[in-house]
Design a protein around this motif. Sequence first.
Motif, PDB file in Angstrom:
ATOM      1  N   ASP A  32      53.357  23.368  13.047  1.00 13.85           N
ATOM      2  CA  ASP A  32      53.991  22.464  12.085  1.00 13.85           C
ATOM      3  C   ASP A  32      54.211  21.095  12.683  1.00 13.85           C
ATOM      4  N   THR A  36      56.262  17.884   5.740  1.00 17.20           N
ATOM      5  CA  THR A  36      57.224  18.118   4.659  1.00 17.20           C
ATOM      6  C   THR A  36      57.984  19.594   4.761  1.00 17.20           C
ATOM      7  N   TYR A 147      43.253  16.098  -4.290  1.00 17.82           N
ATOM      8  CA  TYR A 147      43.707  17.056  -3.823  1.00 17.82           C
ATOM      9  C   TYR A 147      42.679  18.447  -4.183  1.00 17.82           C
TER      10      TYR A 147
HETATM   11  N1  LIG Z   1      53.304  25.672  -3.484  1.00 18.58           N
HETATM   12  C1  LIG Z   1      52.220  26.064  -4.363  1.00 18.58           C
HETATM   13  O1  LIG Z   1      52.312  26.506  -5.671  1.00 18.58           O
HETATM   14  C2  LIG Z   1      50.728  26.140  -3.943  1.00 18.58           C
HETATM   15  C3  LIG Z   1      49.579  26.270  -4.809  1.00 18.58           C
HETATM   16  C4  LIG Z   1      48.437  26.132  -4.394  1.00 18.58           C
HETATM   17  C5  LIG Z   1      48.087  25.790  -3.032  1.00 18.58           C
HETATM   18  N2  LIG Z   1      49.008  25.608  -2.215  1.00 18.58           N
HETATM   19  C6  LIG Z   1      48.695  25.343  -0.804  1.00 18.58           C
HETATM   20  O2  LIG Z   1      49.535  26.148  -0.080  1.00 18.58           O
HETATM   21  C7  LIG Z   1      49.977  25.751   1.208  1.00 18.58           C
HETATM   22  C8  LIG Z   1      51.365  25.600   1.764  1.00 18.58           C
HETATM   23  O3  LIG Z   1      51.993  24.862   0.697  1.00 18.58           O
HETATM   24  P1  LIG Z   1      53.561  24.829   0.421  1.00 18.58           P
HETATM   25  O4  LIG Z   1      54.030  25.077  -1.086  1.00 18.58           O
HETATM   26  O5  LIG Z   1      54.244  25.855   1.425  1.00 18.58           O
HETATM   27  O6  LIG Z   1      53.837  23.276   0.866  1.00 18.58           O
HETATM   28  P2  LIG Z   1      54.838  22.893   2.147  1.00 18.58           P
HETATM   29  O7  LIG Z   1      54.704  21.520   2.114  1.00 18.58           O
HETATM   30  O8  LIG Z   1      56.226  23.689   2.237  1.00 18.58           O
HETATM   31  O9  LIG Z   1      54.038  23.503   3.440  1.00 18.58           O
HETATM   32  C9  LIG Z   1      53.067  22.899   4.398  1.00 18.58           C
HETATM   33  C10 LIG Z   1      53.488  22.614   5.518  1.00 18.58           C
HETATM   34  O10 LIG Z   1      52.373  22.166   6.608  1.00 18.58           O
HETATM   35  C11 LIG Z   1      52.994  21.079   7.209  1.00 18.58           C
HETATM   36  N3  LIG Z   1      51.920  20.253   7.589  1.00 18.58           N
HETATM   37  C12 LIG Z   1      51.353  19.144   6.769  1.00 18.58           C
HETATM   38  N4  LIG Z   1      50.436  18.499   7.499  1.00 18.58           N
HETATM   39  C13 LIG Z   1      50.674  18.963   8.569  1.00 18.58           C
HETATM   40  C14 LIG Z   1      49.761  18.479   9.883  1.00 18.58           C
HETATM   41  N5  LIG Z   1      48.737  17.474   9.549  1.00 18.58           N
HETATM   42  N6  LIG Z   1      49.777  19.194  11.024  1.00 18.58           N
HETATM   43  C15 LIG Z   1      50.668  20.290  11.091  1.00 18.58           C
HETATM   44  N7  LIG Z   1      51.729  20.513   9.976  1.00 18.58           N
HETATM   45  C16 LIG Z   1      51.427  19.967   8.883  1.00 18.58           C
HETATM   46  C17 LIG Z   1      54.144  20.719   6.629  1.00 18.58           C
HETATM   47  O11 LIG Z   1      55.371  20.096   7.556  1.00 18.58           O
HETATM   48  C18 LIG Z   1      54.563  21.682   5.931  1.00 18.58           C
HETATM   49  O12 LIG Z   1      55.566  22.878   6.522  1.00 18.58           O
HETATM   50  C19 LIG Z   1      49.082  24.179   1.212  1.00 18.58           C
HETATM   51  O13 LIG Z   1      47.936  24.239   1.633  1.00 18.58           O
HETATM   52  C20 LIG Z   1      49.024  23.912  -0.410  1.00 18.58           C
HETATM   53  O14 LIG Z   1      48.137  22.934  -0.757  1.00 18.58           O
HETATM   54  C21 LIG Z   1      50.505  25.563  -2.707  1.00 18.58           C
END
Ligand SMILES: NC(=O)c1ccc[n+]([C@@H]2O[C@H](COP(=O)([O-])OP(=O)(O)OC[C@H]3O[C@@H](n4cnc5c(N)ncnc54)[C@H](O)[C@@H]3O)[C@@H](O)[C@H]2O)c1
Length: 317
Positions: A32, A36, A147
């Motif tokens: 990570d 975010t 997205y």
């Molecule tokens: N939360 C939801 O309801 C939901 C719904 C559909 C899909 N998703 C997908 O699930 C995944 C996780 O989402 P989340 O809700 O936990 O969001 P989040 O922002 O809490 O987690 C994403 C993590 O990825 C890290 N990150 C981002 N870009 C990076 C990079 N280039 N290199 C290394 N680390 C990086 C961020 O620091 C963060 O810790 C994502 O792919 C998101 O698109 C989430």
Amino acid sequence: MAKILVTGAAGFIGSHTTDFLLAEGQTVVGVDNLRTGHRENLTAALRSPRFALHPLDVAAPGALAALVAAERPDAIIHLAALVSVQESIANPALNFSLNLQATHLVAEAARASGVGRVVFASSAAIYGDGVAQPVREAAEKRPVSPYGAAKLASEDLLLGHGACYGFTVRCQRYFNVYGPRQDPASPYSGVISIFARRYREGKPVAIYGDGRQTRDFVAVRDVARANALAATRPGLISGAVNICTGRATSLRELAEIFSTHNPGVAAPTYAPARPGDILHSLGDPASAGAELGFKATTAVAKGLAELISETAVPLLS
Ligand SMILES: NC(=O)c1ccc[n+]([C@@H]2O[C@H](COP(=O)([O-])OP(=O)(O)OC[C@H]3O[C@@H](n4cnc5c(N)ncnc54)[C@H](O)[C@@H]3O)[C@@H](O)[C@H]2O)c1
């Protein structure tokens, strides 16, 4: 026991997935760049000798491939992403880099090191609007944001790589995930984390529209279990499934549950519906049951009660 590399490990879903895998006895290599995510989400995990966090950018060419070559994980769970639809609309180039280019680098890292399985965090956003409810995996895909488009393209890119180079790809199409550690400070955060914070602060929530719009809310611990199954269950073949409950909850119902737990807070206020907001989003969970052996078991009322009690601010005496 397996070694699983989790990208986005410090995020909301990533940290719960990490905790679940560690509790199962697996070894987890966390990645990570804290764009975010928060290190505090991994407080428990960092105490485990079976966990290490690598602060690298998945979208930086070569970085992940070197780590994968050194660690040789059995599977990669790729969760790191630009997670906000609105941010992808404001900055489509960044969306391309973090959501599609990064997926390509994950696929290439898996190919180069012979990783057996890649699990990908896809989204209900790939379906777009106007799809028959409940949404089945075979529904026509009409994403309406950069997205959603990048998530759909990422699925295809990974599935093509997997078919060509011989690894299994599992695409997990999450619906509305909620639970502890979802960042309410983010303007893009899910409605539940925003409601949770407002009620905790004793402030009424604003509902856009009549509140009868519905979502399929799935608890993050159920999602973590689904990710662990996709990464470790023996004998899986490549495919894509909805990760959802199959139950619709309206925003009015949500507010009622929160009100029951916070009786002193004023009733919600209603504001005009926001253009572009979809009315209903409900997934069909049957394929996840058949292919992964996964069924979400947390009812919204129970999941919310847990969220409210876990995030309650202790009263000072
Ligand atoms: N939360 C939801 O309801 C939901 C719904 C559909 C899909 N998703 C997908 O699930 C995944 C996780 O989402 P989340 O809700 O936990 O969001 P989040 O922002 O809490 O987690 C994403 C993590 O990825 C890290 N990150 C981002 N870009 C990076 C990079 N280039 N290199 C290394 N680390 C990086 C961020 O620091 C963060 O810790 C994502 O792919 C998101 O698109 C989430």
